[in-house]
Structures are given as structure tokens and as C-alpha cells.
Motif scaffolding. Structure first.
Motif, PDB file in Angstrom:
ATOM      1  N   ARG A 127       0.853  -1.209   0.000  1.00 60.40           N
ATOM      2  CA  ARG A 127       0.000   0.000   0.000  1.00 60.40           C
ATOM      3  C   ARG A 127       0.879   1.247   0.000  1.00 60.40           C
ATOM      4  O   ARG A 127       1.924   1.295   0.645  1.00 60.40           O
ATOM      5  CB  ARG A 127      -0.885  -0.004   1.250  1.00 60.40           C
ATOM      6  CG  ARG A 127      -1.893  -1.145   1.235  1.00 60.40           C
ATOM      7  CD  ARG A 127      -2.481  -1.365   2.616  1.00 60.40           C
ATOM      8  NE  ARG A 127      -3.288  -0.227   3.047  1.00 60.40           N
ATOM      9  CZ  ARG A 127      -3.788  -0.104   4.282  1.00 60.40           C
ATOM     10  NH1 ARG A 127      -3.547  -1.035   5.185  1.00 60.40           N
ATOM     11  NH2 ARG A 127      -4.517   0.938   4.595  1.00 60.40           N
ATOM     12  N   MET A 128       0.413   2.252  -0.719  1.00 63.54           N
ATOM     13  CA  MET A 128       1.161   3.497  -0.781  1.00 63.54           C
ATOM     14  C   MET A 128       0.989   4.264   0.540  1.00 63.54           C
ATOM     15  O   MET A 128       0.007   4.096   1.258  1.00 63.54           O
ATOM     16  CB  MET A 128       0.629   4.380  -1.924  1.00 63.54           C
ATOM     17  CG  MET A 128       0.828   3.794  -3.304  1.00 63.54           C
ATOM     18  SD  MET A 128       2.580   3.715  -3.775  1.00 63.54           S
ATOM     19  CE  MET A 128       2.856   1.957  -3.796  1.00 63.54           C
ATOM     20  N   ILE A 129       1.958   5.140   0.834  1.00 65.46           N
ATOM     21  CA  ILE A 129       1.820   6.038   1.979  1.00 65.46           C
ATOM     22  C   ILE A 129       1.201   7.341   1.498  1.00 65.46           C
ATOM     23  O   ILE A 129       1.577   7.865   0.449  1.00 65.46           O
ATOM     24  CB  ILE A 129       3.189   6.375   2.607  1.00 65.46           C
ATOM     25  CG1 ILE A 129       3.852   5.140   3.178  1.00 65.46           C
ATOM     26  CG2 ILE A 129       3.028   7.424   3.707  1.00 65.46           C
ATOM     27  CD1 ILE A 129       5.222   5.414   3.764  1.00 65.46           C
ATOM     28  N   GLU A 130       0.255   7.835   2.259  1.00 65.19           N
ATOM     29  CA  GLU A 130      -0.266   9.171   1.973  1.00 65.19           C
ATOM     30  C   GLU A 130      -0.006  10.030   3.209  1.00 65.19           C
ATOM     31  O   GLU A 130      -0.374   9.656   4.321  1.00 65.19           O
ATOM     32  CB  GLU A 130      -1.764   9.098   1.679  1.00 65.19           C
ATOM     33  CG  GLU A 130      -2.336  10.414   1.237  1.00 65.19           C
ATOM     34  CD  GLU A 130      -3.860  10.371   1.101  1.00 65.19           C
ATOM     35  OE1 GLU A 130      -4.463  11.442   1.164  1.00 65.19           O
ATOM     36  OE2 GLU A 130      -4.427   9.263   0.966  1.00 65.19           O
ATOM     37  N   ILE A 131       0.681  11.156   3.007  1.00 64.92           N
ATOM     38  CA  ILE A 131       0.988  12.048   4.130  1.00 64.92           C
ATOM     39  C   ILE A 131      -0.108  13.101   4.246  1.00 64.92           C
ATOM     40  O   ILE A 131      -0.473  13.742   3.255  1.00 64.92           O
ATOM     41  CB  ILE A 131       2.348  12.738   3.916  1.00 64.92           C
ATOM     42  CG1 ILE A 131       3.485  11.742   4.047  1.00 64.92           C
ATOM     43  CG2 ILE A 131       2.536  13.897   4.906  1.00 64.92           C
ATOM     44  CD1 ILE A 131       3.767  11.260   5.451  1.00 64.92           C
ATOM     45  N   ILE A 132      -0.654  13.233   5.434  1.00 63.36           N
ATOM     46  CA  ILE A 132      -1.602  14.328   5.691  1.00 63.36           C
ATOM     47  C   ILE A 132      -0.922  15.288   6.655  1.00 63.36           C
ATOM     48  O   ILE A 132      -0.758  14.997   7.833  1.00 63.36           O
ATOM     49  CB  ILE A 132      -2.918  13.813   6.281  1.00 63.36           C
ATOM     50  CG1 ILE A 132      -3.663  13.010   5.209  1.00 63.36           C
ATOM     51  CG2 ILE A 132      -3.820  14.965   6.713  1.00 63.36           C
ATOM     52  CD1 ILE A 132      -3.757  11.585   5.481  1.00 63.36           C
TER      53      ILE A 132
END
Lengths: 352, 311, 426
Positions: C79-84
Motif C-alpha cells: 500500500r502506498m503512503i499518503e501524508i496528511i
């Protein structure tokens, strides 16, 4: 359980008390130039009492010089327009940031950039201030409460703009000249001059003091001797009458607001080769200027200068005797108490 | 009178229902806002009703916060006596400040309160051995229990915050509907005239400072207890400016204004920070717009235009 | 669990709006499949505004680079990382609010990134209550002291206590035994005061004088006369926008006859070593978390790390040589994200229901070899105290550049455990 906390509290309280005792001793022996007093750790302090005091006074004078200019700008706005300009510190910051831009654009000797900044930065701040006056302050008819909120809004806007275009770093401006000057001191016991360890200043710091004195004198002359000074004083004394005599009060207000911001920016250009430009640098000058204006009394150039000296030097001088933070606490309380027992300030008329 | 009380009780009822129905995130936010609004309610007593602008209320908030925090951390006190310790610290401090600072008026009063507060802030740093200075300290979850109620549970915490706010709100309503409240407003409108009418202006001002300071301290103690953190940041200048902003935005001298202002400011920053990093710019522009178009603040404008009876 | 329920409900509503409830059924099942490839959401608590903004910007750049690297290599468990990213304004109250936002508004899997220790203290209670794993990159002693909770960890950067005590042997042996310390008068400075004083005494040295500078001070010369004259070493650490003034004024104070000077690079983090007035620093020493200038014995990992983040051999941005990085700290973001990845892979992390498993997997970690994932150097993670330990560097300023002269051992940085988070309930 509560008792358990007492032993832990004790050393600090004792330390506090001891420091106070040392102060008293130091004061009582104040006449002895080469006073040696024991610190908490029992070690000899670094510098003799006299040279230390001189250094604290010199450093305080640099701070006071810049503070006097900044506070004068605030005093002018407050005195003439009755506006509590919460954004005053941001005009100071703007001056420093513009000085950095100017100095970094102009190549060659650092003095070129510095001189250019001395002219451009105050003008830039003045223009921004006059625009703010037209857009925000004038439409609310300079209502005291509304202008507080409005200038807080301007503060946020200027701060964020600086963060976006200038960045979060502290950036230095090179001084036009800077030489370390070791200062001599007279040793009464040995009957000779000598150079104490660490007692020095720089040529640029001396220049800042001199420049501030010149600017303050010039300002005082303009305020008391020129037509525009007369108009400003008239407006300050009685707005209605000034209007009746055909003084364009609106334009005078714009000018005064611009001039106030310009003075703050000028002070910042002078200090920025010693300190650095940073987008949050406006907070302290704002608070200190307010204190100076109120202590000094409204509309008094003399009072402003005396108060700036008092505020600029007090914590440095107290810190000759005490730990730095304790000095700041005592200096702050001292000045607050001056105000409590002399609410009209040292000079001038009663505030508000 | 009945209408006022009804309105305020209805507001409390609505907040109660919100506490049970709001999504997690907003429920958490509102719990925090209610505590901060209590602070603003306290500030409003002095600024909104009495007309005294203080720039040092953070010292009262911090007095409550540290009064509670230090005895819990170093003395092992339980929350209820610790909360009382917080209230007492804030009340004592406000008496001292009142006696000294009320010798001044106007901008000098602003500056004196500011400097007292700055000294308080530095004192917290100076005694870093116990206060841990700017870093502050955490009140452990296990210590934040009152009579079997877990104050770290979201609903319990919300209700505790609501209780704190409601007490403050009703207290202020009660005050402004009494003669003392009328005298305070009289001082705000015309101090000389109030004095001429034979009222003791100074003692009423002292009352206002002490009540305002103690309510602010209650908010500080509440914040420490409900959110588990005590730190010097809450004693810094900006935390003195915040209640001023909330009250001005919500409407100075209105009972509900402080809450409205705190909610408005919180969600303005929370929402705009999702859109851009330059949310301070948005906050700045909104403040300027409010200055230009809604000078009496939100509830102040409501009162001016539609509901002149609002307290 | 809550997350998937919420998202399903949202999808249902969307489906209903699109064309009736009947159409919703296939959407739901398609979503259930997509769940395994939905990105892992990492909340990044960033100092965008406020006093920590200079650090926050470089923490942001390092984070982006690490995420790009991890995603390019296939993400975490596919799974990709998504930075918030959310700004905490370098404020403990906003910090706690932001943690709440990550947990219940953004549905983040974990949160990370904070530097300033008061923000860590302010936010950690919220993370513990919301059961959101919270990885700080702060170098404070808060985590290892046991003051926080099981959900708060510091696996990517060493704490001030181990940094400070590891300096004492070198200082005592090479620079002198009579030390005067100058530090900011708040908790971070007090940590330096307490831990270094103890450590130098253990080396047979002593601290002659502690000079605590009030925060927000902008002028320092007036405090330097407090330095005792028999001082052999001045130990300085300062933070905030006024650091350059501080160092410059110290140089002007001493003039030509200065004692040995040892500083923490915090005093000059994000400041160009060639700034006017810093010439006197030549021959002085600095602690560095990671050497800012590329060294003669530069590892391939350091080289690759610089390239990934966009930092040149002088520690400045490749696009603007005047934009100096916070090199001694920002590697912590890179390493922390790799720890999160390793922990998630070890625990087969699938969603928020596995948060406790994730923490247990990280608590089980011990040795972390020097690698592209850990370019700062080899490390040892202590699962009980949730704190990592690693080598420290001492550099000397030579011709305006920091040249590494000493690397401590990991043992130099260790101290007895002060807490055991593994015994705490989740």
C-alpha cells in the motif's frame, strides 16, 4: 503527600533568597570598584564589578537606542491618532526583512546595501502603513476598539506574508563596518589603566547609538520647529479645532501612521546587522515600545527617551547581580510598579 | 428575566444534545472550545461589561492551571481538591493584581496587566525544576478520575467541560441582572457619572477583576484536568490576546458572545488550515473584515439589529 | 473497524445519490477489495508556522523524500503512503487538536513528526487517549523519562540525555575539565544543564558556572561577563531565531583570547556557517546529530540520502545554497518513516485495529544497522523506553566547514532505563 514536595521545593527557594542576599551585599559594597562577590557555586565571577557594569550599560544603550526610535513611532501614532497600533512591531519586522532583501540584491561593499536599506526600508514600511490606514483604520473612523482588532488583523496578514515570501529562517545583514574595540578601565588600587578581560564593544554598536541620537534630535527639531510638526501637534491636541482651522486631518493621520511605521522600520534597519531578520521578530519591540510609551508619558520625546533607557538597561544592569531570568522578572515588575504608583508616566500627560 | 434564563438554559440544552450526537472529531473540539469559552466568559466580565481591557489574563488562566497541576503532580492531590487549589490560586492572584493594577486606567492598565503576566510567565520558567518550564508536564490519565468518572472518556469530558461552561455562563447572567452588573456597565459607559451616583467604583472594579480572574483560572484548571497538559505556553502573551479576540469577535458585553467567538475562531483556523498553510492570512483578513463590517462582534450585531433585549 | 464502517456508509450514500440503492451493492464490494490497496494514511504534525517553522520546512522536505522512496519501492505491505500534513503552529494546544484531527477526522493510521518538546507534551495525552500511535522526532527526553504513554515513541532520533552525556568524555579529554555552560532557561536547556553536569563530573571535570539565558532574549553580551575566567571550555546551546546573534556576540566578547568552545549545533542549525561574524568559530567544536558537510569518509547512504532530500555537500538546498538545512535533526523523519514501514510489515498491519500489534512489533526491534534506511548511523532501539540510541558526532570548524573529528560509541549514549512502557495497557 504535600509534605513530600517541600524538600524538593526547598533548594530553589533557598537559591532565590541567596541571590537576593547577594544583591544586597553587592549594592552595599557598590562603591568598591574591584568588588569580588561570591556566587552560588562559590567561584570567582568572570569580570570585575565595574567593567561588568560598564558593559551592561553599553549593551543596554544599544537596545535603548533602537527601542527609543521604535517607541517614538508608536508614541506618535498613539498620541496624534489615539490608535493602539498592535501591528507596530510588524512594521519593524518589515523594515528588517526589506533591509535583508535590499542588502542581498546590492552587490559590492556591504555599506552600499546598508545605506540603500536605510532609505528604502522605512519608505516601504511607510507605504504599507499608509495603505493600511486608508483601507482599515479610516473606514472605522479610528474607533479605539475597532482599531485594536483591525491592527491585530494587519499583524496576522503581515506576519504570514513575511513567512510566505521571506521564509521562516533568521537571516543576517552584514554590517557596513564592524571592529571589536577593547575598552580600558582604571584600576584605583594599582593606579593605572588596564584592559579588563572581556570588556569590549564594536564600532557598529557605537554607530547605532550615535545614529539613534542624531535621528531623535532631528525628529525633535521637526516636531517643535517645523510647520508639519506644528500641524501634528495641533491635531494631537484637538482634532475638532484642527479641522476647523482647515488642517486636512485625514491626510495628517495617514502621514503620521506612515511616519510611525517608518521610524520602526528605521530602527530595525539599524539593529539588523546585530540581530537578524526573522518573521516573528516584531513581538518584543511592540511590547517594549508600549511600555516605553506609557512610562515615558504621551507626546513627550524626552519621556520616551528616558523610558527607553530605563527599559533597555534595567534588566542588563540587574543581571550584573542576579541570574538573567530573575533579572528580567524583577525588571518587569519594577517597571510595572513604576506605572502603578505613577500612572501618568514619568513625564507628560496622563495616558488615555 | 424569564426569557433570558430560558434562552441560556436552551443553549445549554442544545450543547448537551450536541455532546451526544456530534461526530468524534467535533465532539472533541467542542469540549476544548467550551473550556476556552469559559476563559472568554471570564475575560468578558472585565472587558465586555466593565470596559477594562487587560492584556494579562493568561496569568489567571495559568494560575488555575498550575494551581491544579502542581499539587496533582508533586503533591499527589486528587482532582477535586486540586481544582479548588487552582481556583484559590487564581482568586488570590487576581486580588493582588486588582489592588495594584486598578490604580491605573486605560492603556496604562493594559500595560500593567501585560507586565504582571509577563513576570508570571518568566516565574514559571524560573522555577523550571517543578514546572518543567516551557515543556510543561503531563497529568497521567490514571489521575484524571473523579468519583468513578473517567475524565478522559470523550463524552464524560465533554459533559464536564459543559458543566464548567454552564456554571460560568449562568453566573455571569446572574451578575449582569443584579445591581452590581448594572454598576459595572455604568462604569464602562461613564465612570465619573457612576461615581457621582454614589457607587463605590473601586470596589466594583475589584469585584470584576476577581470574578474575571477566578473564572479564567477555573478554565485553566479545567483545561489541565480535562486535557492532561500543563505548560508555560498558556501563560504567554498570545494566550492573553486570544480571549480578547474571542470576545471581540463574538460580541463584547454579551453573555453568549464569548462562546460564539471561540467557536468561530476555532473553526475558522481549523477549516482554513485545511485549505492553505497561510491560514493566518485568512484569519487576519477576517479580523479586518469584522472590524469594517461587524464592529460590535457577532452577537453584538445580532443584539443591535434584531434582539435588543439580549443580555 | 470504525473506519471501514464509516467509509462504507459514505460509499453507500454516494452510491444512493448516483443512481439508487440497488446500484450500491456492487460499489460496496468493489470498495472492500480496494481496502487492501487503499493508502496508509500518516498524519504529519508539522511546525509550519511559529517558532519551529525553519525546522518544520526541512522536516517536510525530508518526509516527502522518504515517502517518495518508500512508495517507489512498493509502499508498505503493497500500500502506498499518503501524508496528511497539518500545521501545529509550534503550539501545544494546537498540537493536541491536530492529533485529534488525525485520529478522528482524517482517519490516519498513525501520526508522526513533532520536534518541539512542549508540543510533544501537549499532544501525547491526546494520542494516548485516542489510541493513535504517535512517533515523535523531537530529541527530547520526554519519551524515555516515562512521562508519556504506550502510544508515544521516539524510534528515529536519539534523546538529549544520551546526546549530552556522550559528549562529556571527549570534552574532558581533549578540551578541558573546567566548563562553563550557557543554555536557554527552559526545559531543553535544563536537560543540558542537568545531564552534562553529571556526565562531566563523572569524567573528573566540573562545571564552574551555569548561565541560563531567558527565552526570547535577543541580546547576549551582557551575560557573558558571568563566565569565570579560569574556564577552559565554554559549552553552549541555544535555540530559536536569535542563535546567530548569540554566537556572534560570544565571538566579539572573547576577541582573540578565547577558551575552547564546544557547542550543540542547535546553536547554528539552519544557519550558514559563512554568515558574517562567524569567522571566530574556526577551531571550535560542535555536536552534530549527523554531519552537515559531506565528510571525507562519507558513506554511500549519506550520499544517497542527500540526493533524495535535495541537499548539497555543504548541507544546503541544491536549489539555493543560502538555504541551509537542519541536517542534524531532519534525518529523524526519514528514519522514523522507515521504522513505521518495518513495524507495519512485521505486524502485517492492515488497519487501525492493528495499532497495538504495530506498537508491539516496534517494541520488539533492537539493532538497526547503518543503511540507506538509517543513514545517520547504526542504532539500538530500546522497546521498554520507546527510545532509540545511536552514535553521535563531534565536528571541528575548519575554514568555515564542520569536519568530523570524533564518533561516539552507542554505549557512550546509554543510561539505565527510567520506564517500561511494555507493562502498560493499550
Amino acid at each position: 503527600m504535600v509534605v513530600g514536595a517541600v524538600p524538593r521545593l526547598l533548594p530553589g527557594v533557598v537559591g532565590f533568597a541567596e541571590e537576593i542576599c547577594i544583591t544586597l551585599q553587592a549594592w552595599s559594597f557598590g562603591a568598591a570598584t574591584r568588588l569580588r562577590f561570591q556566587t552560588l557555586t562559590g567561584n570567582d565571577p568572570g569580570m570585575e564589578f565595574g567593567p561588568h557594569l560598564l558593559l551592561a550599560v553599553l549593551e543596554g544603550a544599544v537596545g535603548a537606542a533602537v527601542l527609543a526610535l521604535t517607541a517614538l513611532g508608536l508614541s506618535l501614532v498613539f498620541g496624534v491618532m489615539r490608535v493602539v497600533n498592535v501591528a507596530h512591531g510588524e512594521f519593524y519586522m518589515l523594515g528588517a526583512v526589506v533591509a535583508w532583501f535590499v542588502a542581498s540584491v546590492i552587490a559590492g561593499h556591504p555599506a552600499l546595501g546598508f545605506v540603500a536599506a536605510l532609505v528604502i526600508a522605512p519608505l516601504a514600511a511607510a507605504v504599507v502603513a499608509m495603505v493600511a490606514d486608508r483601507l482599515v483604520l479610516k473606514p472605522v473612523a479610528y474607533d479605539p476598539e475597532a482599531t485594536i482588532v483591525g491592527t491585530i488583523g494587519i499583524l496576522y496578514i503581515l506576519q504570514q506574508a513575511a513567512l510566505m515570501w521571506f521564509g521562516p529562517e533568521a537571516r543576517p545583514v552584514e554590517p557596513p563596518f564592524n571592529h571589536r574595540i577593547a575598552l580600558p578601565w582604571y584600576d584605583w588600587a594599582a593606579g593605572e589603566w588596564f584592559y579588563p578581560w572581556g570588556l569590549s564593544t564594536t564600532s557598529y554598536k557605537l554607530f547605532v547609538i550615535a545614529a539613534a541620537v542624531v535621528i531623535l534630535l532631528a525628529f525633535w527639531a521637526v516636531l517643535t520647529r517645523s510647520r508639519i510638526g506644528l500641524i501634528m501637534r495641533a491635531t494631537q491636541l484637538d482634532r475638532e479645532t484642527a479641522l476647523a482651522f482647515g488642517i486636512p486631518v485625514g491626510r495628517v493621520y495617514s502621514l503620521v501612521f506612515g511616519l510611525g511605521a517608518g521610524l520602526a522600520a528605521l530602527a530595525a534597519v539599524l539593529i539588523v546587522p546585530i540581530q537578524q531578520a526573522h518573521y516573528l521578530m516584531g513581538g518584543d519591540p511592540l511590547l517594549l515600545s508600549f511600555i516605553v510609551v506609557i512610562i515615558g508619558g504621551l507626546g513627550s520625546v524626552r519621556g520616551t527617551v528616558v523610558a527607553a533607557l530605563l527599559i533597555g538597561m534595567s534588566d542588563g544592569i540587574i543581571s550584573v547581580f542576579l541570574s538573567p531570568t530573575l533579572s528580567k522578572i524583577l525588571a518587569t515588575l519594577l517597571v510595572a510598579l513604576v506605572l502603578v504608583f505613577r500612572p501618568q508616566g514619568l513625564f507628560g500627560t496622563r495616558a488615555a | 428575566m424569564i426569557r433570558d434564563l430560558g434562552l441560556h438554559l436552551a443553549l445549554i440544552a442544545v450543547l448537551f444534545v450536541l455532546g451526544l450526537t456530534l461526530p468524534d472529531y467535533h465532539q472533541g473540539n467542542m469540549a476544548r472550545i467550551l473550556v476556552l469559552a469559559t476563559y472568554a466568559v471570564g475575560y468578558n466580565v472585565l472587558f465586555g461589561y466593565t470596559g477594562l481591557l487587560s492584556l494579562g489574563h493568561a496569568m489567571f488562566f495559568a494560575a488555575g492551571m498550575y494551581g491544579l497541576g502542581l499539587v496533582m503532580q508533586h503533591g499527589g492531590w486528587s482532582p477535586v481538591p486540586a481544582f479548588i487549589a487552582g481556583l484559590v490560586s487564581a482568586a488570590l492572584l487576581s486580588v493582588i493584581v486588582a489592588v495594584l493594577a486598578l490604580r491605573t486606567v486605560g492603556v496604562a492598565f493594559m500595560i500593567v496587566t501585560l507586565m504582571f503576566s509577563q513576570s508570571a510567565f518568566l516565574t514559571i520558567l524560573y522555577f523550571g525544576t517543578w514546572t518543567r518550564g516551557d515543556e510543561g508536564f503531563v497529568i497521567p490519565q490514571a489521575a484524571r478520575q473523579v468519583a468513578g468518572l473517567d475524565l478522559t472518556d470523550p463524552v464524560t469530558r465533554y459533559m464536564a467541560a459543559l458543566a464548567l461552561f454552564s456554571v460560568a455562563l449562568l453566573l455571569v447572567l446572574w451578575l449582569v441582572r443584579r445591581q452590581e452588573g448594572a454598576v459595572l456597565i455604568g462604569i464602562r459607559e461613564n465612570e465619573e457619572r457612576t461615581r457621582m451616583l454614589g457607587y463605590n467604583v473601586l470596589s466594583h472594579k475589584i469585584l470584576a477583576v476577581v470574578m474575571s480572574g477566578t473564572l479564567s483560572g477555573a478554565a485553566g484548571a479545567g483545561y489541565a484536568l480535562l486535557f492532561g497538559y500543563v505548560g508555560a505556553t498558556f501563560a504567554s502573551v498570545q494566550y492573553s490576546i486570544f480571549p480578547l479576540l474571542w470576545v471581540l469577535l463574538g460580541g463584547a458585553g454579551t453573555t453568549i458572545g464569548p462562546l460564539v467567538g471561540a467557536v468561530f475562531m476555532f473553526y475558522l483556523i481549523d477549516y482554513s488550515s485545511g485549505l492553505t498553510n497561510a491560514y493566518m492570512l485568512i484569519a487576519g483578513v477576517v479580523l479586518v473584515l469584522l472590524t469594517l463590517f461587524a464592529r460590535a462582534g457577532i452577537m453584538g450585531e445580532v443584539r443591535k439589529r434584531w434582539a435588543p433585549w439580549l443580555p | 473497524m470504525t473506519q471501514s464502517f464509516k467509509t462504507n456508509r459514505r460509499t453507500l450514500i454516494k452510491g444512493a445519490a448516483a443512481g439508487g440503492v440497488l446500484a450500491a451493492a456492487p460499489l460496496v464490494s468493489r470498495f472492500a477489495q480496494a481496502q487492501s490497496s487503499a493508502p496508509i494514511r500518516i498524519g504529519f504534525q508539522q511546525h509550519v508556522t511559529g517558532i519551529g517553522a525553519a525546522y518544520g520546512r526541512w522536516y517536510g522536505r525530508t518526509t516527502d523524500a522518504a515517502v517518495k522512496k518508500i512508495n517507489d519501492e512498493g509502499g508498505i505491505n503493497g500500500r502506498m503512503i499518503e501524508i496528511i500534513a497539518e500545521d501545529d503552529g509550534t503550539d501545544p494546544k494546537r498540537g493536541a487538536e491536530v492529533v485529534g484531527k488525525f485520529a478522528s477526522q482524517h482517519d490516519c493510521d498513525v501520526a508522526f513528526g513533532t520536534l518541539f518538546s512542549h508540543v510533544v507534551y501537549g499532544s501525547a495525552p491526546a494520542a494516548g487517549e485516542l489510541k493513535l500511535p504517535y512517533f515523535v522526532v523531537s530529541e527530547g527526553h520526554h519519551v524515555a523519562s516515562g512521562a508519556l504513554n504506550r502510544y508515544t515513541m521516539q524510534p528515529g532520533i536519539t534523546d538529549v540525555k544520551s546526546q549530552v552525556q556522550a559528549m562529556a568524555p571527549y570534552v574532558a579529554e581533549n578540551l578541558g575539565k573546567k566548563v562553563t555552560m550557557i543554555f536557554p532557561d527552559f526545559a531543553f536547556g535544563h536537560d543540558h544543564r542537568d545531564y552534562f553536569t553529571a556526565a562531566i563530573e563523572a569524567q573528573g571535570g566540573e562545571v564552574l558556572e551555569h548561565i541560563a539565558i531567558p527565552p526570547t532574549e535577543t541580546s547576549f553580551t551582557k551575560y557573558f561577563p558571568k563566565i569565570p575566567r579560569e574556564t577552559e571550555v565554554v559549552y553552549h546551546v541555544m535555540v530559536g531565531p536569535a542563535v546567530l546573534t548569540f554566537v556572534k556576540e560570544m565571538g566579539e566578547f572573547f576577541g582573540p583570547s578565547k577558551p575552547a568552545i564546544f557547542g550543540f549545533i542547535d546553536s547554528l542549525e539552519a544557519v550558514d556557517m559563512t554568515s558574517p561574524g562567524l569567522e571566530f568559530l574556526d577551531g571550535t567544536y560542535f555536536w552534530e546529530g549527523m554531519p552537515r558537510y559531506a565528510q571525507a569518509d562519507q558513506t554511500e547512504y549519506d550520499k544517497a540520502f542527500r540526493a533524495a532530500v535535495g541537499v548539497d555537500d555543504n548541507g544546503a538546498s541544491v536549489s539555493d545554497p543560502r538555504d541551509v538545512s537542519t541536517y542534524a535533526h531532519m534525518f529523524g523523519c526519514w528514519e522514523t518513516l522507515h521504522i513505521i514501514k518495518a513495524g507495519m510489515e512485521a505486524s502485517d498491519y492492515a488497519g487501525p485495529q492493528d495499532r497495538a500489534k504495530l506498537i508491539e512489533a516496534i517494541e520488539a526491534m533492537t539493532e538497526l544497522a547503518e543503511s540507506f534506511e538509517h543513514p545517520q548511523g547504526p542504532k539500538l532501539f530500546n522497546g521498554k523506553t520507546h527510545q532509540v540510541f545511536g552514535v553521535q558526532y563531534i565536528s571541528k570548524v575548519e575554514n568555515g566547514k564542520l569536519v568530523k573529528v570524533h564518533t561516539t560509541s552507542i554505549e557512550d549514549t546509554q543510561y539505565p532505563d527510567e520506564a517500561d512502557y511494555t507493562t502498560m495497557a493499550f
